[in-house]
Write a protein that holds these residues in place. Structure first.
Motif, mmCIF file in Angstrom:
data_model
loop_
_atom_site.group_PDB
_atom_site.id
_atom_site.type_symbol
_atom_site.label_atom_id
_atom_site.label_comp_id
_atom_site.label_asym_id
_atom_site.label_seq_id
_atom_site.Cartn_x
_atom_site.Cartn_y
_atom_site.Cartn_z
ATOM 1 N N ILE A 166 0.845 -1.198 0.000
ATOM 2 C CA ILE A 166 0.000 0.000 0.000
ATOM 3 C C ILE A 166 0.884 1.254 0.000
ATOM 4 O O ILE A 166 1.830 1.343 0.790
ATOM 5 C CB ILE A 166 -0.915 0.015 1.249
ATOM 6 N N ILE A 167 0.595 2.180 -0.880
ATOM 7 C CA ILE A 167 1.234 3.499 -0.827
ATOM 8 C C ILE A 167 0.287 4.420 -0.053
ATOM 9 O O ILE A 167 -0.840 4.657 -0.471
ATOM 10 C CB ILE A 167 1.501 4.063 -2.242
ATOM 11 N N LEU A 168 0.771 4.895 1.097
ATOM 12 C CA LEU A 168 -0.031 5.722 1.999
ATOM 13 C C LEU A 168 0.434 7.177 1.895
ATOM 14 O O LEU A 168 1.513 7.510 2.373
ATOM 15 C CB LEU A 168 0.126 5.207 3.442
ATOM 16 N N PRO A 169 -0.343 8.046 1.248
ATOM 17 C CA PRO A 169 0.073 9.440 1.145
ATOM 18 C C PRO A 169 -0.054 10.156 2.492
ATOM 19 O O PRO A 169 -1.007 9.926 3.240
ATOM 20 C CB PRO A 169 -0.907 10.050 0.128
ATOM 21 N N GLY A 170 0.920 11.020 2.775
ATOM 22 C CA GLY A 170 0.900 11.797 4.012
ATOM 23 C C GLY A 170 1.688 13.080 3.844
ATOM 24 O O GLY A 170 2.423 13.241 2.872
ATOM 25 N N GLY A 171 1.541 13.976 4.778
ATOM 26 C CA GLY A 171 2.246 15.258 4.718
ATOM 27 C C GLY A 171 1.418 16.284 3.975
ATOM 28 O O GLY A 171 1.286 16.223 2.760
ATOM 29 N N GLY A 172 0.811 17.191 4.720
ATOM 30 C CA GLY A 172 -0.002 18.220 4.082
ATOM 31 C C GLY A 172 -1.395 17.767 3.698
ATOM 32 O O GLY A 172 -2.097 18.454 2.954
ATOM 33 N N ILE A 173 -1.808 16.602 4.208
ATOM 34 C CA ILE A 173 -3.178 16.140 3.967
ATOM 35 C C ILE A 173 -3.998 16.456 5.208
ATOM 36 O O ILE A 173 -3.618 16.088 6.326
ATOM 37 C CB ILE A 173 -3.233 14.632 3.651
ATOM 38 N N THR A 174 -5.124 17.143 5.023
ATOM 39 C CA THR A 174 -5.987 17.534 6.138
ATOM 40 C C THR A 174 -7.406 17.052 5.863
ATOM 41 O O THR A 174 -7.699 16.539 4.771
ATOM 42 C CB THR A 174 -6.025 19.062 6.303
ATOM 43 N N PHE A 175 -8.265 17.235 6.848
ATOM 44 C CA PHE A 175 -9.676 16.868 6.654
ATOM 45 C C PHE A 175 -10.295 17.667 5.503
ATOM 46 O O PHE A 175 -11.299 17.259 4.936
ATOM 47 C CB PHE A 175 -10.471 17.068 7.958
ATOM 48 N N VAL A 213 -6.483 6.137 -3.953
ATOM 49 C CA VAL A 213 -6.070 5.404 -2.747
ATOM 50 C C VAL A 213 -7.261 5.258 -1.802
ATOM 51 O O VAL A 213 -8.292 5.912 -1.976
ATOM 52 C CB VAL A 213 -4.911 6.125 -2.023
ATOM 53 N N THR A 214 -7.112 4.398 -0.813
ATOM 54 C CA THR A 214 -8.185 4.216 0.173
ATOM 55 C C THR A 214 -7.738 4.621 1.575
ATOM 56 O O THR A 214 -8.524 4.621 2.507
ATOM 57 C CB THR A 214 -8.647 2.745 0.223
ATOM 58 N N GLU A 215 -6.439 4.973 1.735
ATOM 59 C CA GLU A 215 -5.909 5.355 3.048
ATOM 60 C C GLU A 215 -5.175 6.687 2.922
ATOM 61 O O GLU A 215 -4.447 6.902 1.953
ATOM 62 C CB GLU A 215 -4.901 4.308 3.560
ATOM 63 N N VAL A 216 -5.371 7.564 3.909
ATOM 64 C CA VAL A 216 -4.625 8.818 3.979
ATOM 65 C C VAL A 216 -4.156 9.038 5.417
ATOM 66 O O VAL A 216 -4.737 8.505 6.358
ATOM 67 C CB VAL A 216 -5.476 10.028 3.508
ATOM 68 N N HIS A 217 -3.091 9.847 5.571
ATOM 69 C CA HIS A 217 -2.408 9.976 6.861
ATOM 70 C C HIS A 217 -2.151 11.444 7.171
ATOM 71 O O HIS A 217 -1.805 12.217 6.278
ATOM 72 C CB HIS A 217 -1.069 9.229 6.767
ATOM 73 N N GLY A 218 -2.289 11.821 8.446
ATOM 74 C CA GLY A 218 -1.895 13.169 8.845
ATOM 75 C C GLY A 218 -2.252 13.508 10.271
ATOM 76 O O GLY A 218 -3.036 12.810 10.917
ATOM 77 N N THR A 219 -1.683 14.614 10.750
ATOM 78 C CA THR A 219 -1.984 15.102 12.099
ATOM 79 C C THR A 219 -3.297 15.894 12.095
ATOM 80 O O THR A 219 -3.865 16.150 13.141
ATOM 81 C CB THR A 219 -0.861 16.026 12.626
ATOM 82 N N LYS A 220 -3.749 16.309 10.900
ATOM 83 C CA LYS A 220 -4.985 17.098 10.802
ATOM 84 C C LYS A 220 -6.005 16.398 9.901
ATOM 85 O O LYS A 220 -6.799 17.039 9.223
ATOM 86 C CB LYS A 220 -4.648 18.502 10.269
ATOM 87 N N ILE A 221 -5.952 15.072 9.898
ATOM 88 C CA ILE A 221 -6.810 14.282 8.999
ATOM 89 C C ILE A 221 -8.274 14.310 9.453
ATOM 90 O O ILE A 221 -9.174 14.032 8.680
ATOM 91 C CB ILE A 221 -6.252 12.832 8.893
ATOM 92 N N VAL A 222 -8.481 14.646 10.721
ATOM 93 C CA VAL A 222 -9.829 14.880 11.254
ATOM 94 C C VAL A 222 -9.813 16.236 11.954
ATOM 95 O O VAL A 222 -8.776 16.670 12.453
ATOM 96 C CB VAL A 222 -10.291 13.763 12.229
ATOM 97 N N PRO A 223 -10.967 16.939 11.999
ATOM 98 C CA PRO A 223 -10.991 18.275 12.617
ATOM 99 C C PRO A 223 -11.027 18.198 14.142
ATOM 100 O O PRO A 223 -12.013 17.756 14.713
ATOM 101 C CB PRO A 223 -12.267 18.897 12.051
ATOM 102 N N LEU A 224 -9.946 18.596 14.785
ATOM 103 C CA LEU A 224 -9.888 18.598 16.252
ATOM 104 C C LEU A 224 -10.187 19.991 16.779
ATOM 105 O O LEU A 224 -9.834 20.988 16.151
ATOM 106 C CB LEU A 224 -8.515 18.159 16.735
ATOM 107 N N ASP A 225 -10.781 20.065 17.954
ATOM 108 C CA ASP A 225 -11.094 21.358 18.570
ATOM 109 C C ASP A 225 -9.833 22.175 18.832
ATOM 110 O O ASP A 225 -9.851 23.398 18.808
ATOM 111 C CB ASP A 225 -11.827 21.162 19.901
ATOM 112 N N SER A 226 -8.715 21.467 19.063
ATOM 113 C CA SER A 226 -7.469 22.158 19.442
ATOM 114 C C SER A 226 -6.775 22.775 18.227
ATOM 115 O O SER A 226 -5.800 23.496 18.380
ATOM 116 C CB SER A 226 -6.523 21.171 20.130
#
Length: 214
Positions: free
Chosen positions: A179-188, A200-213
């Motif tokens: 699997i090639i998992l794209p990440g870096g600069g991917i947000t919700f 693709v069916t998978e994505v990666h990131g620290t902002k992949i879902v909207p957090l209150d913080s």
């Protein structure tokens, strides 16, 4: 779409899952790109995610900086991997390179052997490999049963959209062997575009879902 949330320790993990994260990459020290979390953090994260049916990929990285490791550092990674496995992690995330920025095959074979039974992600050390050799690296990792490769498809800090063409070439070469998992600069906000563009069916990131913080 599988949204892998890159979590620093436990803090945002419950909220991220509530907001739709369905896999966790568990790290410490995101300021340096992520290092191995503590045993306590792994234990509590697994306890919580287990109740929610969410899988955890534990980072195995002894320090920030490059991905060229000494024998002592590899010994630390080996111990950390074994501990994470004992605690019940679903998978591990690591990457080792030689000074010429090729796969450290000996180190990787040791870690892959010890990770038997777990999912394995080769992390963004992949992006330090010369672009023309990345296809060869895909072959090597796929042949050894590595589950996925996390990649930005280009230099760190570039918009993910700038790297679509190279990511498409990597995905085509992988041909569902890995699997090639794209990440870096991917947000919700742009995750759906990434999925639609790359197929693709998978994505990666620290902002992949909207957090209150955020």
């Amino acid at each position: 779409m599988l949204k892998e949330f890159c979590a620093e320790n436990y803090t945002d993990l419950p909220q991220a899952i509530a907001k739709g994260a369905n896999r966790i990459e568990l790290c410490d020290n995101l300021a340096v790109g992520g290092t191995t979390p503590s045993t306590g953090v792994i234990e509590e994260a697994l306890s919580y995610t287990g109740e929610k049916g969410v899988t955890v990929m534990t980072m195995i990285r002894p320090r920030g900086g490059d991905f060229i490791y000494t024998d002592i550092e590899l010994k630390i990674m080996h111990t950390d991997l074994i501990e994470a496995k004992k605690l019940g992690t679903d998978g591990v995330v690591f990457g080792c390179l030689t000074p010429s920025n090729w796969l450290d095959e000996e180190a990787l074979e040791m870690l892959i052997d010890n990770a038997e039974g777990l999912q394995i992600t080769f992390h963004m050390a992949f992006d330090a490999i010369a672009k023309e050799r990345q296809f060869e690296a895909i072959d090597w990792l796929a042949e050894r049963g590595v589950t996925r490769i996390l990649t930005h498809g280009g230099p760190s800090g570039t918009p993910i959209a700038d790297n679509y063409d190279h990511l498409k070439a990597l995905i085509a070469h992988a041909n569902e062997r890995i699997i090639i998992l794209p990440g870096g600069g991917i947000t919700f906000e742009n995750a759906q575009e990434v999925v639609d563009t790359l197929g693709v069916t998978e994505v990666h990131g620290t902002k992949i879902v909207p957090l209150d913080s955020l």
